[in-house]
Design an enzyme around this catalytic site. Structure first.
Site, mmCIF file in Angstrom:
data_model
loop_
_atom_site.group_PDB
_atom_site.id
_atom_site.type_symbol
_atom_site.label_atom_id
_atom_site.label_comp_id
_atom_site.label_asym_id
_atom_site.label_seq_id
_atom_site.Cartn_x
_atom_site.Cartn_y
_atom_site.Cartn_z
ATOM 1 N N GLY A 133 -1.609 -4.710 -2.478
ATOM 2 C CA GLY A 133 -0.404 -5.514 -2.314
ATOM 3 C C GLY A 133 -0.457 -6.342 -1.057
ATOM 4 O O GLY A 133 -1.413 -6.281 -0.278
ATOM 5 N N THR B 183 -1.592 2.503 -8.069
ATOM 6 C CA THR B 183 -2.672 3.207 -8.759
ATOM 7 C C THR B 183 -2.103 4.265 -9.684
ATOM 8 O O THR B 183 -2.553 4.428 -10.825
ATOM 9 C CB THR B 183 -3.614 3.827 -7.717
ATOM 10 N N ASN C 288 -1.229 5.446 3.172
ATOM 11 C CA ASN C 288 -1.417 6.127 1.891
ATOM 12 C C ASN C 288 -2.640 7.036 1.999
ATOM 13 O O ASN C 288 -3.693 6.610 2.444
ATOM 14 C CB ASN C 288 -1.624 5.059 0.803
ATOM 15 N N GLU D 47 -0.132 -7.548 2.501
ATOM 16 C CA GLU D 47 -0.295 -6.744 3.714
ATOM 17 C C GLU D 47 0.090 -7.538 4.933
ATOM 18 O O GLU D 47 -0.393 -8.647 5.144
ATOM 19 C CB GLU D 47 -1.752 -6.261 3.847
ATOM 20 N N SER E 177 -5.475 5.585 -0.574
ATOM 21 C CA SER E 177 -5.281 4.143 -0.683
ATOM 22 C C SER E 177 -6.494 3.493 -1.345
ATOM 23 O O SER E 177 -7.642 3.774 -0.992
ATOM 24 C CB SER E 177 -5.077 3.584 0.716
ATOM 25 N N SER E 178 -6.215 2.644 -2.332
ATOM 26 C CA SER E 178 -7.339 1.939 -2.970
ATOM 27 C C SER E 178 -7.806 0.866 -2.005
ATOM 28 O O SER E 178 -7.013 0.024 -1.586
ATOM 29 C CB SER E 178 -6.873 1.278 -4.265
ATOM 30 N N SER F 99 0.836 -1.198 0.000
ATOM 31 C CA SER F 99 0.000 0.000 0.000
ATOM 32 C C SER F 99 0.876 1.256 0.000
ATOM 33 O O SER F 99 1.778 1.386 0.812
ATOM 34 C CB SER F 99 -0.884 -0.021 1.238
ATOM 35 N N GLY F 100 0.607 2.156 -0.921
ATOM 36 C CA GLY F 100 1.371 3.400 -0.991
ATOM 37 C C GLY F 100 2.603 3.295 -1.861
ATOM 38 O O GLY F 100 3.380 4.228 -1.960
HETATM 39 N N1 LIG Z 1 5.181 8.119 -10.047
HETATM 40 C C1 LIG Z 1 4.808 8.887 -9.056
HETATM 41 N N2 LIG Z 1 5.121 10.192 -9.085
HETATM 42 C C2 LIG Z 1 4.748 10.991 -8.077
HETATM 43 N N3 LIG Z 1 4.079 10.577 -6.991
HETATM 44 C C3 LIG Z 1 3.728 9.291 -6.905
HETATM 45 C C4 LIG Z 1 4.076 8.380 -7.934
HETATM 46 N N4 LIG Z 1 3.620 7.209 -7.556
HETATM 47 C C5 LIG Z 1 3.006 7.347 -6.373
HETATM 48 N N5 LIG Z 1 3.069 8.617 -5.967
HETATM 49 C C6 LIG Z 1 2.556 9.150 -4.714
HETATM 50 O O1 LIG Z 1 2.317 8.146 -3.791
HETATM 51 C C7 LIG Z 1 0.954 8.120 -3.402
HETATM 52 C C8 LIG Z 1 0.492 6.709 -3.260
HETATM 53 O O2 LIG Z 1 0.428 6.088 -4.527
HETATM 54 P P1 LIG Z 1 -0.746 5.090 -4.920
HETATM 55 O O3 LIG Z 1 -2.033 5.586 -4.482
HETATM 56 O O4 LIG Z 1 -0.560 4.798 -6.337
HETATM 57 O O5 LIG Z 1 -0.332 3.856 -4.068
HETATM 58 P P2 LIG Z 1 -0.946 2.401 -4.167
HETATM 59 O O6 LIG Z 1 0.185 1.485 -4.401
HETATM 60 O O7 LIG Z 1 -2.040 2.403 -5.129
HETATM 61 O O8 LIG Z 1 -1.453 2.199 -2.694
HETATM 62 P P3 LIG Z 1 -2.739 1.380 -2.204
HETATM 63 O O9 LIG Z 1 -2.390 -0.035 -2.253
HETATM 64 O O10 LIG Z 1 -2.934 1.870 -0.832
HETATM 65 O O11 LIG Z 1 -3.817 1.776 -3.117
HETATM 66 C C9 LIG Z 1 0.215 8.857 -4.479
HETATM 67 O O12 LIG Z 1 -0.926 9.465 -3.954
HETATM 68 C C10 LIG Z 1 1.244 9.860 -4.927
HETATM 69 O O13 LIG Z 1 1.217 10.962 -4.046
HETATM 70 MG MG LIG Z 2 -3.990 2.204 -5.072
#
Ligand SMILES: Nc1ncnc2c1ncn2[C@@H]1O[C@H](COP(=O)(O)OP(=O)(O)OP(=O)(O)O)[C@@H](O)[C@H]1O
Ligand SMILES: [Mg+2]
Length: 1081
Positions: A390, A115, A160, A392, A163-164, A110-111
């Site tokens: 992912g 996404t 996050n 956890e 977070s999705s 997560s984070g």
């Molecule tokens: N390539 C990137 N460039 C800039 N910021 C990013 C990038 N990737 C992620 N981030 C930052 O990290 C934060 C978390 O990313 P994201 O929401 O994609 O995580 P995730 O893996 O989908 O987490 P979860 O499993 O909780 O959904 C985003 O809100 C953004 O602020």
């Molecule tokens: Mg996500």
């Protein structure tokens, strides 16, 4: 290569290594070190072969610009530095050109940025695929589905901020040209428990906050909501506001996105009503009410929220209220109604809220799918993007984590399977001998969970369906018996005695050794969550609601379709959908993005090694590298390989004419690389060790430097030569110009000198001629003069006899006569008047008459005066004579004189004969009175004046009293010697008597009169008129002596200020001095 194109490679300008496969030596430390080095240089992407590792930068990097998209478009995967766009491009191109369905698997905790990565892939594909109105609309709808799903399915967690909370798999469908047609979204296991309760520091789903902050007042009123978060039990308060999240702006984005995706206005309204209803539901509270049977029955505490919620959803309030108090259990055609206590009522309420929300979410996904569904029935190519939660590992792991980790386990399995398969396929394709690779296969763990007979999920379902008392503990017991022997299952109570003393393993828990690490699961709640029970009374109440969405969301509430069979459990459903997903993925060409989170603080620039190390381990990245390197670490098609290294061998440099493979062969032989280090595939060269590659790179670098030196050398030579030629050309030009200039200058000098010499000579010549001409001219003049004189003499001599000798004199005299004549005649005409005072006289006509003219004027004036005088009578003559005498005596000598000129000398001012008062006096004076006037006699003692009558006769002078007319003194004129007066404007006069005369005994008289001039003149004249009498002298002096009886007193006249009017005053200063102060005029 006809076109000039710069061929680049991943190997250019590398920071660390861009592909982990090339890491030397390969160890976990060097792996992490390489990641860190790249991360520190903002290189967040690194490859393992075709897998992309993505580090979350936690800040926006300038690497997603349209320029970057262009850069990566249609380039080979290894041509540019690692980027997610390279992967997206590769996937899209092999889908479009090779007709291979693709899937992009994004994993990470997560984070970690899954996404974001999925959105980047989608936006890249949208940017490079076809264009056109219809296509753009589809793209826009696909992209805009993200904000909608994120609003309802994402929440702020401690890991996050966005977070999705659901798994998402999206198939994007393309036509044969590669233009997008539409898409299908599948969602997995929304974390619905979040609706009713959120862990500390986390929030409920975004949409609740967005609605309350962003909706207009009007909308809120319609939804019976208030803006204040604190009014709602379901919204945890401690982290309602999130930094960098603008809920109200996001609300507008979501509304806009819904509109673009194709939601109708009333659909949006219904969705918001449901969201509002969930909030209201959370506010319903219960209180116990005792019943006769001794049991407590729950009652709704405050019916207001219930009422509003029912109004929102169109539910009959009574029905819902009853559903919170009673529960109908149906068994074998029998209906039994039992009461609910307060705890059960709360459970029911929360279950309803969770169900309501999760069903709403599923409905949303379906609704979006309906919109983005491909319109054609033709065969489509598909690109699937999987963004799933992912792995956890929490402190407290429950059913959700179990399910999520199961899913990840499955993904890992297909990752291993597909990676290996791909590797294997490539070797076969290229005709390289296959060497077996050792790796950990996690199929055994998957089996532990999903096995149909004795898998954990199967047993959970079994326990849930088993009649009798079933609890979480009985479930654990069951696991302990069935799975005890499994190498990846650990439990305190399992048969396997090795865990009996493991205190890190509590009693109510079991532990699974996942591929990514050990995870301890607490069994509490497993049964409940798997059952996911919603009391039938509630679902029926919902179905009855008069609301467009509710009937669709709660189909099981329809009494006519009562189904006594239990609905499938959550575990069962999930296992089924994961199965479908896996089957789906297996048919596609996989592309992997493995996201790594660099730190726990959501902060940029921080790289926590321990955290990264953990992720690298459980993502099996090292294993991935090993698999990839097991055979050959590096492979490259022959053409780019030859292109890159051809400068290392004389035969291939600069051009190799022949097949690329032969060129590479020649090249490698020439470089003396050991044969076991490489193999020739059909289209690629395979290099076993990264070191070999790096040696090649090193030599290439050296060679490039040499080549650069060569180029430099040639360039410098060329530059110098051209420069020299240019200089030479310039020099010639400059010299030519200078010579021209110098010549010009010399010519001008010579020219001007010649002119000077010329002018001197010409001048000299001209002067000579001039001199000659002048001489000739003078000669001519002289001759003329001489001739003239000569002729004159001749003529005069000849004509003398014709002139009279004195004609000139006569003419002169005649002329003079005429002039004089005219002068006199003119004078006669312009004579001035006869008045003696007329000063005018005509102007003189000729200068030579000056003297004559003045003389004539004098004569005329004398004559005129004589004429004037001759008119006077005797009497008048006397008066004038008197005046004349006064003038002679006083003019310019006494200041009083000018005032007397205009006064006629009357003589008798008193008219004694006529005045009866002085009759006696008149008779006493026998002679004719010449002058009679009043004077002041100055007192000798004090200088004061006393009036006296002053009479002058031919022989004497009489002073008489003014009043009585009595004679005071009678002085014969013969006795008066002189009269003294001052030169000033006073009227004092002293009569000085001759010494020894009869009158002298009394002393001199000091008198004063305004008519002093007349008196003194007359006195003097009278004395003079008589023959034989001595003259009376007139002394004019400002200081004189006066004889008073015996004393001589000095009378002194001093000028004084204008005091006491204008008259002079007399003062006795002492017995010798009498001072008269005369006012200055
Ligand atoms: N390539 C990137 N460039 C800039 N910021 C990013 C990038 N990737 C992620 N981030 C930052 O990290 C934060 C978390 O990313 P994201 O929401 O994609 O995580 P995730 O893996 O989908 O987490 P979860 O499993 O909780 O959904 C985003 O809100 C953004 O602020
Ligand atoms: Mg996500």
């Amino acid at each position: 290569m006809s076109k000039m194109e710069v061929k680049t490679s991943l190997l250019d300008n590398m920071i660390g290594v861009g592909d982990m496969v090339l890491l030397e030596p390969l160890s976990e430390d060097s792996f992490i070190e390489n990641l860190k080095k790249r991360f520190d240089h903002n290189e967040i992407y690194t490859y393992i072969g075709s897998v992309v590792i993505s580090m979350n930068p936690y800040r926006s990097l300038p690497i997603y610009t349209p320029d970057k998209v262009e850069e990566y478009r249609n380039r080979n995967f290894y041509e540019l530095s690692p980027h997610i766009y390279a992967l997206a491009d590769e996937a899209y191109r092999s889908l479009r050109d090779q007709d291979k369905d693709q899937c992009i698997l994004i994993t990470g905790e997560s984070g970690a940025g899954k996404t974001e990565a999925s959105k980047l892939v989608m936006s890249y594909v949208a940017a490079v695929c076809g264009k056109g109105q219809e296509v753009n609309k589809v793209k826009e709808q696909l992209l805009q589905s993200n904000p909608v799903l994120e609003a309802f399915g994402n929440a702020k967690t401690v890991r996050n901020d966005n977070s999705s909370r659901f798994g998402k798999y999206m198939d994007i469908e393309f036509d044969f040209k590669g233009d997008p047609l539409g898409g299908v979204i599948s969602n997995y296991l929304l974390e619905k428990s979040r609706v009713v309760k959120q862990p500390r520091g986390e929030r409920n789903f975004h949409i609740f906050y967005q609605l309350l902050s962003g909706a207009s007042e009007d909308t809120l009123r319609k939804l019976k909501l208030e803006r204040d978060f604190s009014k709602y039990n379901y919204l945890s308060l401690d982290s309602a506001a999130v930094n960098g999240l603008d809920d109200s702006a996001n609300f507008r984005t979501v509304r806009n996105a819904m509109q673009i995706v194709g939601f109708m206005e009333d659909e949006v309204q219904s969705v918001l009503e449901l969201v509002a209803a969930v909030l209201k539901l959370g506010n319903i509270e219960f209180k116990p009410e005792s019943r006769v049977n001794g049991l407590d029955e729950s009652r709704v505490k405050d019916k207001n929220d219930l009422k509003e919620m029912c109004e929102l959803l169109g539910i009959e309030q009574g029905v819902l209220e009853r559903a919170f108090s009673f529960r109908t259990v149906e068994a074998k055609q029998e209906k039994v109604s039992t009461t609910l206590n307060v705890a059960q009522a709360y459970y029911a309420r929360d279950a309803l809220a969770k169900n309501l929300y999760s069903r709403l979410f599923s409905w949303l996904v379906n609704r979006i799918n309906e919109s983005i569904k491909a319109q054609t029935k033709t065969r489509k190519k598909v690109m699937g993007v999987l963004d799933i939660y992912g792995f956890e590992i929490f402190e407290d792991n429950s059913f959700e984590q179990f399910i999520i980790n199961y899913c990840n386990e499955k993904l890992q399995q297909i990752f291993i399977e597909l990676t290996l398969r791909e590797e294997q396929e490539e070797y076969i394709r290229e005709g390289i001998e296959w060497t077996h690779i050792e790796y950990f296969n996690n199929a055994v763990i998957c089996d532990l969970i999903e096995n149909n007979t004795n898998g954990i999920l199967a047993m959970l379902d079994e326990e849930c369906l088993r009649p009798g008392t079933v609890t979480d503990d009985t479930f654990l017991d069951k696991l302990n018996t069935v799975c005890a022997e499994h190498p990846h299952f650990e439990s305190r109570l399992s048969k396997s005695s090795k865990f009996l003393n493991d205190h890190s393993l509590p009693h109510c828990c079991f532990r699974i050794q996942h591929y990514a690490g050990k995870v301890l699961y607490r069994v509490e709640g497993f049964m409940d969550k798997n059952n996911d029970l919603l009391y039938r009374d509630l679902s029926q109440a919902m179905w009855k609601a008069n609301h467009s969405l509710m009937k669709v969301l709660f189909p099981e509430g329809n009494p006519s379709k009562v189904n006594l069979k239990r609905p499938p459990t959550a575990g069962f459903q999930f296992r089924a959908s994961v199965g479908t997903l896996m089957r789906n993925l297996q048919t596609k060409n996989p592309n992997y993005i493995r996201c790594i989170k660099p730190n726990d603080k959501k902060a940029a620039h921080i790289f926590t090694e321990a955290l990264v190390c953990h992720q690298v381990r459980y993502l099996g990245l090292m294993e991935n590298v090993r698999v990839r390197r097991a055979g050959y670490a590096f492979r490259q098609p022959y053409e780019p390989c030859l292109e890159r290294y051809k400068m290392l061998c004389k035969q291939t440099w600069p051009h190799w004419r022949g097949p690329a493979r032969d060129g590479v062969e020649v090249l490698l032989k020439d470089l003396q690389i050991p044969v076991e280090e490489y193999s020739y595939g059909r289209s690629k060269i395979f290099i076993r060790n990264p070191r070999t590659l790096f040696t090649l790179e090193e030599v290439r670098k050296q060679r490039l430097q040499d080549l650069a030196t060569l180029i430099q050398k040639i360039y410098r030579g060329w530059k110098c030569r051209t420069h020299f030629l240019l200089m030479k050309k310039s020099q010639v030009t400059v010299a030519a110009w200078y010579r021209r200039y110098a010549q010009q200058k010399r010519y001008q000098q010579v020219k001007s000198s010649a002119i000077v010499v010329q002018s001197f000579i010409r001048g000299w010549r001209a002067r000579k001629i001039l001199r000659e001409l002048k001489y000739q001219k003078r000669c001519k003049e002289a001759v003329t003069t001489i001739a003239a004189f000569w002729h004159g003499t001749q003529v005069r001599r000849e004509y003398r006899k014709f002139f009279r000798a004195n004609a000139g004199r006569k003419i002169y005299e005649f002329t003079m006569q005429r002039i004089m004549q005219k002068y006199f005649l003119d004078l006669k005409k312009t004579m001035p008047s006869m008045s003696p005072i007329d000063k005018s006289w005509p102007a003189r006509p000729y200068l030579f008459l000056e003297d004559t003219h003045e003389e004539l004027r004098r004569i005329f004036h004398l004559w005129r005066c004589k004429k004037y005088r001759s008119q006077f009578t005797e009497q008048k003559k006397a008066i004038f004579e008197e005046k004349l005498e006064a003038s002679e005596m006083f003019k310019d000598r006494k200041a009083l004189y000018p005032s007397s000129v205009s006064q006629p000398f009357k003589g008798d001012y008193l008219e004694i004969s006529k005045n009866p008062k002085y009759q006696k006096l008149g008779s006493l004076v026998e002679e004719k009175i010449i002058l009679a006037d009043t004077v002041n006699k100055v007192n000798r003692a004090n200088g004061k004046g006393a009036p006296r009558l002053f009479l002058l006769t031919k022989n004497s002078l009489i002073l008489a009293d003014q009043k009585s007319g009595q004679i005071k003194s009678n002085v014969p004129l013969d006795d008066i010697g002189s009269v003294s007066v001052s030169s000033q404007s006073d009227g004092f006069f002293a009569l000085r008597l001759k010494e020894g005369s009869a009158a002298a005994a009394k002393g001199d008289f000091l008198l004063s009169s305004e008519r002093l001039i007349e008196i003194v003149t007359k006195l003097h004249r009278t004395a003079a008129s008589t023959a034989g009498r001595s003259q009376i002298r007139v002394d004019i002096t400002d200081e004189f002596l006066v004889q008073f009886k015996q004393d001589k007193v000095c009378v002194k006249f001093v000028p004084g200020g204008p005091r006491n009017g204008n008259s002079a005053t007399c003062k006795r200063k002492n017995n010798r001095l009498l001072e008269v102060s005369v006012p200055s005029p």
